[in-house]
Design an enzyme around this catalytic site. Structure first.
Site, PDB file in Angstrom:
ATOM      1  N   ARG A 228       0.931  -1.182   0.099  1.00  0.00           N
ATOM      2  CA  ARG A 228       0.161   0.020   0.103  1.00  0.00           C
ATOM      3  C   ARG A 228       0.825   1.325   0.065  1.00  0.00           C
ATOM      4  NH1 ARG A 228      -5.042  -1.290   2.584  1.00  0.00           N
ATOM      5  NH2 ARG A 228      -5.779  -3.022   1.611  1.00  0.00           N
TER       6      ARG A 228
ATOM      7  N   ASP B 287     -16.949   8.880   5.741  1.00  0.00           N
ATOM      8  CA  ASP B 287     -15.919   8.199   5.776  1.00  0.00           C
ATOM      9  C   ASP B 287     -14.813   9.061   6.478  1.00  0.00           C
ATOM     10  OD1 ASP B 287     -15.107   5.379   4.079  1.00  0.00           O
ATOM     11  OD2 ASP B 287     -13.418   6.886   4.627  1.00  0.00           O
TER      12      ASP B 287
END
Ligand SMILES: C[S@@+](CC[C@H](N)C(=O)[O-])C[C@H]1O[C@@H](n2cnc3c(N)ncnc32)[C@H](O)[C@@H]1O
Length: 280
Positions: A39, A148
């Site tokens: 990532r 979020d």
């Protein structure tokens, strides 16, 4: 071109997992080094750095707030789809919304929260259901809130632009044709649906903003990333926001069991959801 190489040291892994836990509550178990590497290598590259270890050095320097945010966001998992798991949306359409609309006939308000909404497929699914099946809500104050932690994913959600693979996952063709417009190789949610949604940034482990009492809370596929203590804390806060006759959905691998005994697990059609139980 600079290439980031796979050289993550144990101390870099510890630094990243502490940082991510502190900022988002996401727990990176030992052994998830490959995940950090995969990532964060693109983030390192984007910064002109050669490795994730170099990225960690940059994060340790003062004034790295923007980079820290980027790193935390890169460590979130944004997997989602339209009509994900189907049954919650069937239950919403056939039982829950008719019941709540009946209960709220006098006040004519309805509030639904899609939490940890990722790129917005969940909240747009709810918006399409409301528009498609509940014309009687015209004139009601309907609040559809989607939140979020990640500003990046929220920007995508707000735009409502999806590629062919994304719309192929779960979205029935008639709904695609009715509520989306094609723009080159992508599809954008029409404004009549997009404008129904209020997007906002909420980090579940920070203070929540003032929210309207919620009739339905979708809190799906996010608790799995947290420790039991964090799950308890978030479920307790969700309970304060949920109306006494409201419904909460969790993801298929999530439960309130052994975490919050004030919730009852109920089955609606083929869906499992949670309601605030009556005190004994
Ligand atoms: C797997 S997605 C779930 C999307 C959607 N709820 C669903 O079930 O399809 C998890 C989302 O949780 C968000 N997330 C992770 N930690 C969070 C936190 N502390 N506060 C709010 N959102 C968080 C991530 O940014 C990501 O978009």
């Amino acid at each position: 071109m600079t290439t980031a190489t796979a050289t993550l040291t144990g101390s870099s892994f510890t630094f990243i997992s502490d940082l991510v836990r502190e900022r988002s509550a996401i727990v990176l178990e030992p052994g998830k080094s490959y995940l950090v590497e995969s990532r964060l290598s693109p983030v390192a590259r984007e910064q002109g750095l050669h490795s994730v270890d170099e990225l960690v050095d940059a994060l340790r320097r003062p004034g790295a707030q923007a980079l820290t945010r980027k790193v935390v966001e890169a460590m979130t998992t944004n997997e989602t789809s339209f009509f994900r798991d189907l049954h919650p949306f069937e239950a919403l359409k056939t039982s829950i919304l008719p019941e709540l609309i009946n209960n709220r006939a006098r006040e004519r308000t309805l509030s639904i929260w899609s939490n940890a909404c990722s790129s917005g497929q969940e909240v747009y699914t709810i918006a399409m259901i409301l528009r498609e099946h509940f014309p009687q809500l015209t004139g009601w104050k309907v609040r559809l809130i989607a939140s979020d932690l990640s500003t990046q994913i929220l920007a995508k959600a707000r735009q409502g632009i999806f590629n062919q693979t994304e719309v192929n996952r779960g979205l029935p063709l008639p709904m695609l044709l009715k509520y989306f417009q094609k723009s080159g190789l992508t599809w954008q949610v029409k404004d009549e649906i997009r404008n129904m949604v209020e997007f906002c940034e909420i980090n579940l482990v920070e203070a929540w903003p003032v929210l309207p009492p919620m009739d339905v809370i979708f809190l799906r596929n996010v608790l799995i990333y947290f420790s039991p203590e964090t799950k308890k804390e978030i479920l307790g806060k969700a309970r304060q926001v949920l109306r006494p006759d409201g419904y909460m959905f969790l993801g298929g691998a999530e439960t309130t069991m052994n975490l919050d005994s004030a919730f009852d697990r109920v089955t609606v059609g083929k869906a499992t959801c949670y309601r605030i139980g009556k005190p004994c």
